[in-house]
Motif scaffolding. Structure first.
Motif, mmCIF file in Angstrom:
data_model
loop_
_atom_site.group_PDB
_atom_site.id
_atom_site.type_symbol
_atom_site.label_atom_id
_atom_site.label_comp_id
_atom_site.label_asym_id
_atom_site.label_seq_id
_atom_site.Cartn_x
_atom_site.Cartn_y
_atom_site.Cartn_z
ATOM 1 N N THR A 157 0.827 -1.200 0.000
ATOM 2 C CA THR A 157 0.000 0.000 0.000
ATOM 3 C C THR A 157 0.862 1.251 0.000
ATOM 4 N N ARG A 158 0.392 2.260 -0.722
ATOM 5 C CA ARG A 158 1.001 3.588 -0.697
ATOM 6 C C ARG A 158 0.205 4.460 0.278
ATOM 7 N N PHE A 159 0.899 5.472 0.843
ATOM 8 C CA PHE A 159 0.269 6.309 1.857
ATOM 9 C C PHE A 159 0.430 7.787 1.537
ATOM 10 N N ASP A 160 -0.575 8.577 1.967
ATOM 11 C CA ASP A 160 -0.498 10.028 1.804
ATOM 12 C C ASP A 160 0.228 10.631 3.011
ATOM 13 N N LEU A 161 0.293 11.953 3.061
ATOM 14 C CA LEU A 161 1.031 12.630 4.127
ATOM 15 C C LEU A 161 0.472 12.360 5.518
ATOM 16 N N ASP A 162 -0.818 12.051 5.592
ATOM 17 C CA ASP A 162 -1.448 11.798 6.888
ATOM 18 C C ASP A 162 -1.423 10.324 7.275
ATOM 19 N N GLY A 163 -0.821 9.498 6.450
ATOM 20 C CA GLY A 163 -0.757 8.070 6.738
ATOM 21 C C GLY A 163 -1.966 7.296 6.272
ATOM 22 N N ASN A 164 -2.827 7.945 5.475
ATOM 23 C CA ASN A 164 -4.002 7.270 4.935
ATOM 24 C C ASN A 164 -3.622 6.501 3.677
ATOM 25 N N VAL A 165 -4.325 5.409 3.447
ATOM 26 C CA VAL A 165 -4.098 4.596 2.252
ATOM 27 C C VAL A 165 -4.343 5.451 1.018
ATOM 28 N N ALA A 166 -3.413 5.370 0.071
ATOM 29 C CA ALA A 166 -3.510 6.190 -1.134
ATOM 30 C C ALA A 166 -3.314 5.358 -2.396
ATOM 31 N N GLY A 167 -3.600 4.070 -2.307
ATOM 32 C CA GLY A 167 -3.485 3.225 -3.482
ATOM 33 C C GLY A 167 -2.503 2.095 -3.265
ATOM 34 N N PRO A 168 -2.501 1.161 -4.199
ATOM 35 C CA PRO A 168 -1.623 -0.002 -4.063
ATOM 36 C C PRO A 168 -0.232 0.249 -4.640
ATOM 37 N N VAL A 169 0.704 -0.576 -4.203
ATOM 38 C CA VAL A 169 2.001 -0.677 -4.867
ATOM 39 C C VAL A 169 1.798 -1.772 -5.904
ATOM 40 N N THR A 170 1.977 -1.453 -7.170
ATOM 41 C CA THR A 170 1.710 -2.431 -8.223
ATOM 42 C C THR A 170 2.859 -3.432 -8.318
ATOM 43 N N PRO A 171 2.585 -4.602 -8.868
ATOM 44 C CA PRO A 171 3.655 -5.575 -9.077
ATOM 45 C C PRO A 171 4.803 -5.005 -9.931
ATOM 46 N N GLU A 172 4.455 -4.172 -10.907
ATOM 47 C CA GLU A 172 5.483 -3.563 -11.757
ATOM 48 C C GLU A 172 6.379 -2.632 -10.946
ATOM 49 N N GLN A 173 5.775 -1.863 -10.049
ATOM 50 C CA GLN A 173 6.554 -0.950 -9.210
ATOM 51 C C GLN A 173 7.456 -1.729 -8.251
ATOM 52 N N LYS A 174 6.931 -2.814 -7.710
ATOM 53 C CA LYS A 174 7.742 -3.666 -6.839
ATOM 54 C C LYS A 174 8.928 -4.238 -7.603
ATOM 55 N N GLN A 175 8.657 -4.722 -8.805
ATOM 56 C CA GLN A 175 9.719 -5.319 -9.616
ATOM 57 C C GLN A 175 10.773 -4.288 -9.990
ATOM 58 N N GLN A 176 10.340 -3.082 -10.337
ATOM 59 C CA GLN A 176 11.290 -2.032 -10.688
ATOM 60 C C GLN A 176 12.173 -1.695 -9.483
ATOM 61 N N ALA A 177 11.582 -1.612 -8.293
ATOM 62 C CA ALA A 177 12.361 -1.334 -7.081
ATOM 63 C C ALA A 177 13.344 -2.469 -6.817
ATOM 64 N N LEU A 178 12.894 -3.706 -6.981
ATOM 65 C CA LEU A 178 13.755 -4.866 -6.769
ATOM 66 C C LEU A 178 14.903 -4.886 -7.779
ATOM 67 N N ASP A 179 14.593 -4.588 -9.035
ATOM 68 C CA ASP A 179 15.633 -4.545 -10.069
ATOM 69 C C ASP A 179 16.658 -3.459 -9.763
ATOM 70 N N THR A 180 16.188 -2.310 -9.302
ATOM 71 C CA THR A 180 17.094 -1.210 -8.948
ATOM 72 C C THR A 180 18.015 -1.629 -7.809
ATOM 73 N N LEU A 181 17.451 -2.261 -6.781
ATOM 74 C CA LEU A 181 18.264 -2.726 -5.657
ATOM 75 C C LEU A 181 19.286 -3.766 -6.102
ATOM 76 N N ARG A 182 18.836 -4.725 -6.888
ATOM 77 C CA ARG A 182 19.754 -5.770 -7.362
ATOM 78 C C ARG A 182 20.900 -5.178 -8.169
ATOM 79 N N GLU A 183 20.583 -4.238 -9.050
ATOM 80 C CA GLU A 183 21.612 -3.604 -9.869
ATOM 81 C C GLU A 183 22.575 -2.809 -8.996
ATOM 82 N N ARG A 184 22.041 -2.096 -8.029
ATOM 83 C CA ARG A 184 22.892 -1.322 -7.130
ATOM 84 C C ARG A 184 23.827 -2.243 -6.345
#
Length: 136
Positions: free
Chosen positions: A74-101
């Motif tokens: 889940t993604r959150f706004d400034l107040d800590g309220n739910v603001a949408g999902p983290v998509t599988p594509e976004q997760k994969q991109q973050a994982l790929d970035t970490l692996r490359e780093r």
């Protein structure tokens, strides 16, 4: 040491420290709502937009944030309220970035070790040559 020595020298880091103190989602490094920079500018109009953009890049490219994104649902706004999902594509991109780093970091570490070994071998050869030619 004067009091000014304790202040961050990098203005983007100072902005990040302020964001962390005002908004727990930054302190706790939760996945942030898409476009959250607009909400920050609405609440803190005194922040320079360019400086905020660079600060956000620094925060969202940190290993801690990328790990949170990889593991988050889940993604959150400034107040800590739910603001949408983290998509599988976004997760994969973050994982790929970490692996490359981490891959690049491992390569750099290996290159430094190899350079140290080569330098040590060069020194040993020089010592042997010096000993050989200093014999009487």
């Amino acid at each position: 040491m004067s009091g000014s020595d304790s202040k961050p020298r990098d203005p983007h880091h100072a902005v990040l420290i302020s964001l962390r103190s005002m908004f727990p989602v930054f302190q706790e490094c939760h996945p942030l709502a898409i476009g959250i920079h607009k909400a920050v500018l609405e609440r803190l109009p005194c922040i320079n937009p360019q400086q905020l953009r660079l600060t956000m890049r620094m925060h969202t490219s940190s290993a801690r944030y990328l790990k949170a994104l990889t593991n988050g649902e889940t993604r959150f706004d400034l107040d800590g309220n739910v603001a949408g999902p983290v998509t599988p594509e976004q997760k994969q991109q973050a994982l790929d970035t970490l692996r490359e780093r981490f891959r690049k970091g491992a390569e750099q570490h290996k290159a430094r070790l190899l350079a140290r070994q080569q330098e040590q071998q060069r020194r040993e050869k020089l010592v042997k040559l010096a000993e050989k030619f200093n014999v009487r």
